[in-house]
Design an enzyme around this catalytic site. Structure first.
Site, PDB file in Angstrom:
ATOM      1  N   ARG A 198       4.222   9.712 -22.722  1.00 41.08           N
ATOM      2  CA  ARG A 198       4.936   8.602 -23.388  1.00 41.08           C
ATOM      3  C   ARG A 198       6.452   8.752 -23.316  1.00 41.08           C
ATOM      4  NH1 ARG A 198       0.796   9.381 -27.444  1.00 41.08           N
ATOM      5  NH2 ARG A 198      -0.879   7.944 -26.988  1.00 41.08           N
TER       6      ARG A 198
ATOM      7  N   LYS B  27      16.049   0.031 -15.714  1.00 42.95           N
ATOM      8  CA  LYS B  27      14.961  -0.764 -15.123  1.00 42.95           C
ATOM      9  C   LYS B  27      14.154   0.127 -14.206  1.00 42.95           C
ATOM     10  CE  LYS B  27      16.653  -5.475 -15.273  1.00 42.95           C
ATOM     11  NZ  LYS B  27      17.126  -6.637 -14.502  1.00 42.95           N
TER      12      LYS B  27
ATOM     13  N   GLU C 114      25.882  -5.039  -3.576  1.00 45.09           N
ATOM     14  CA  GLU C 114      25.816  -4.926  -5.047  1.00 45.09           C
ATOM     15  C   GLU C 114      27.213  -4.696  -5.626  1.00 45.09           C
ATOM     16  OE1 GLU C 114      23.284  -5.533  -7.009  1.00 45.09           O
ATOM     17  OE2 GLU C 114      21.493  -5.297  -5.769  1.00 45.09           O
TER      18      GLU C 114
ATOM     19  N   LYS D 107      28.703  -2.562 -15.046  1.00 45.27           N
ATOM     20  CA  LYS D 107      27.270  -2.594 -15.364  1.00 45.27           C
ATOM     21  C   LYS D 107      26.996  -1.901 -16.695  1.00 45.27           C
ATOM     22  CE  LYS D 107      22.612  -2.011 -13.930  1.00 45.27           C
ATOM     23  NZ  LYS D 107      21.597  -1.799 -12.947  1.00 45.27           N
TER      24      LYS D 107
ATOM     25  N   GLU E  49      17.655  -7.271 -21.310  1.00 46.89           N
ATOM     26  CA  GLU E  49      17.858  -8.538 -20.602  1.00 46.89           C
ATOM     27  C   GLU E  49      17.403  -9.750 -21.419  1.00 46.89           C
ATOM     28  OE1 GLU E  49      17.490  -8.264 -16.292  1.00 46.89           O
ATOM     29  OE2 GLU E  49      16.778 -10.317 -16.290  1.00 46.89           O
TER      30      GLU E  49
ATOM     31  N   ARG F 196      22.593  -9.638 -19.727  1.00 45.29           N
ATOM     32  CA  ARG F 196      22.179  -8.804 -18.579  1.00 45.29           C
ATOM     33  C   ARG F 196      21.635  -9.625 -17.415  1.00 45.29           C
ATOM     34  NH1 ARG F 196      19.075  -2.999 -18.328  1.00 45.29           N
ATOM     35  NH2 ARG F 196      19.079  -2.879 -16.070  1.00 45.29           N
TER      36      ARG F 196
ATOM     37  N   ASN G  78      21.804 -10.361 -12.226  1.00 41.28           N
ATOM     38  CA  ASN G  78      20.882 -10.802 -11.173  1.00 41.28           C
ATOM     39  C   ASN G  78      21.500 -11.829 -10.239  1.00 41.28           C
ATOM     40  OD1 ASN G  78      18.636  -9.195 -11.902  1.00 41.28           O
ATOM     41  ND2 ASN G  78      18.317 -10.519 -13.661  1.00 41.28           N
TER      42      ASN G  78
ATOM     43  N   HIS H 143      19.994 -12.594  -6.886  1.00 44.72           N
ATOM     44  CA  HIS H 143      18.665 -11.975  -6.827  1.00 44.72           C
ATOM     45  C   HIS H 143      17.518 -12.976  -6.874  1.00 44.72           C
ATOM     46  CE1 HIS H 143      20.979  -8.349  -7.346  1.00 44.72           C
ATOM     47  NE2 HIS H 143      19.903  -7.595  -7.292  1.00 44.72           N
TER      48      HIS H 143
ATOM     49  N   HIS I  81      15.402 -11.921  -3.972  1.00 47.33           N
ATOM     50  CA  HIS I  81      14.057 -11.356  -4.155  1.00 47.33           C
ATOM     51  C   HIS I  81      13.006 -12.256  -3.505  1.00 47.33           C
ATOM     52  CE1 HIS I  81      14.808  -8.568  -7.884  1.00 47.33           C
ATOM     53  NE2 HIS I  81      15.171  -8.020  -6.752  1.00 47.33           N
TER      54      HIS I  81
ATOM     55  N   HIS J 154      17.633  -4.916   0.863  1.00 39.25           N
ATOM     56  CA  HIS J 154      17.825  -5.557  -0.443  1.00 39.25           C
ATOM     57  C   HIS J 154      19.230  -6.168  -0.536  1.00 39.25           C
ATOM     58  CE1 HIS J 154      17.536  -6.392  -4.677  1.00 39.25           C
ATOM     59  NE2 HIS J 154      18.603  -5.641  -4.922  1.00 39.25           N
TER      60      HIS J 154
HETATM   61  N1  GLY Z   1      19.897  -4.716 -11.061  1.00 38.40           N
HETATM   62  C1  GLY Z   1      20.095  -5.574 -12.150  1.00 38.40           C
HETATM   63  C2  GLY Z   1      19.905  -4.910 -13.469  1.00 38.40           C
HETATM   64  O1  GLY Z   1      19.852  -3.692 -13.541  1.00 38.40           O
HETATM   65  O2  GLY Z   1      19.815  -5.588 -14.467  1.00 38.40           O
END
Ligand code: GLY
Length: 343
Positions: A107, A129, A171, A213, A223, A227, A231, A234, A238, A251
């Site tokens: 956990r 993430k 990025e 960031k 998020e 946050r 993206n 993205h 994506h 990417h």
């Molecule tokens: N890569 C975007 C984030 O970490 O929210």
């Protein structure tokens, strides 16, 4: 943007109740850990000194449940307790997989990440993430689990293939648009030094990207609001990666193309001044990113349907409105189709 004397000083951010400490080192080294995860590329360079090393296949295709299961098995076989440390040394795939396993093992155990690509240094390693690609969709399954420590040696980038380096640069460009107008200008005016990986500028780029960031993920780790702005590029990116089977586009290349599409959408919505859209599209093209992918809305529609920023069944796009000014906007299928169709 001259290199500041603070370019190598540690940074720390409180993310989702965990203090993430970021240390800069001159040379990449294997962290102290009970189990350390590498991929085929990083194992040959950095695994000397690892107490117990697990080597995964390199590349996006390894980002599957089987890899997480192999890490968990290694932790269990080593007899690691919850006070043990799991470390990941590699790019975004290794960081995401190791962090996912760390969030599950007993956990949650201590997590150290040593990002070895620019993309992982400026983005994947920070913010918690974790995840795997699932049923052909990128990062569909995962958790939030911030690293306790991140060790960054910018010199690890020296051996990185050019395409990988540019993937991370996308990025950096994204982060500059979101929150650092000075960095955006530096990327424009010092392209040769950036592409030549001049050490001072590379360290400064990494640090400034992490500062933007870190600020955002400290404020909104799960998020639920701001946050989502990270993206930028993205939603389209994506979808392109998923539609092309994670083949043919890195990417960062997909995100750069996606930013170009988001700029098109922003101009259509009247949110992005055409001159700013042209400025950023020129920058992307000067760095060698492809701005046309030849894909249509029906090809990407299934992936838009699984975008994690969707709310109440509607796709939300991050629109760049100016340097340091990005906003969320709902987009209909017609809006998405139009942004994809425009050249
Ligand atoms: N890569 C975007 C984030 O970490 O929210």
């Amino acid at each position: 943007m001259p290199e500041t004397p603070s370019a190598s000083r540690p940074l720390s951010f409180s993310v989702d109740g965990t203090l993430t400490e970021i240390a800069f080192t001159d040379t990449p080294s294997c962290p102290e850990a009970t189990v350390t995860v590498f991929d085929a590329n990083t194992a040959s360079r950095f695994s000397g000194g690892a107490a117990r090393a697990l080597r995964l296949a390199a590349g996006e295709r390894a980002k599957q449940w089987e890899s997480v299961s192999a890490i968990l098995e290694e932790c269990a076989r080593s007899g690691m307790g919850r006070d043990g440390t799991l470390a990941g040394v590699g790019g975004g795939v290794v960081c995401d997989l190791t962090a996912f396993a760390a969030s599950l093992y007993m956990r949650g155990c201590r997590l150290v990440l040593v990002p070895t690509t620019l993309l992982a240094m400026v983005d994947a390693s920070l913010g918690g993430k974790t995840g795997i690609d699932f049923l052909g969709t990128k990062n569909l399954v995962g958790t939030f689990y911030p690293a306790h420590r991140i060790l960054i040696a910018p010199s690890a980038l020296e051996g990185l293939p050019d395409r990988e380096y540019r993937s991370g640069l996308a990025e950096v460009i994204k982060t500059a648009i979101i929150g650092d107008p000075d960095l955006l200008q530096t990327l424009e005016t010092r392209r040769d030094q950036v592409l030549a990986r001049e050490p001072g500028i590379v360290r400064e780029m990494i640090r400034r990207s992490l500062a933007v960031k870190g600020r955002i993920v400290s404020e909104d780790p799960r998020e639920r609001g701001i946050r989502a702005l990270l993206n930028l590029g993205h939603t389209f990116g994506h979808a392109l990666e998923s539609a092309t089977g994670f083949d043919g586009w890195t990417h960062g290349e997909a995100v750069a193309w996606g930013m170009g599409r988001a700029l098109r959408a922003g101009v259509r919505f009247g949110m992005t001044p055409p001159a700013f859209a042209e400025r950023v599209r020129r920058l992307l093209s000067d760095y060698g990113y492809r701005l046309e992918a030849g894909v249509t809305y029906p090809q990407l529609a299934p992936s838009f349907g699984l975008d994690k920023k969707r709310a109440a069944g509607r796709t939300r796009l991050v629109i760049p409105c100016g340097a340091g000014d990005v906003r969320l906007r709902e987009a209909s299928p017609e809006d998405l189709a139009a942004a994809l169709a425009e050249r």
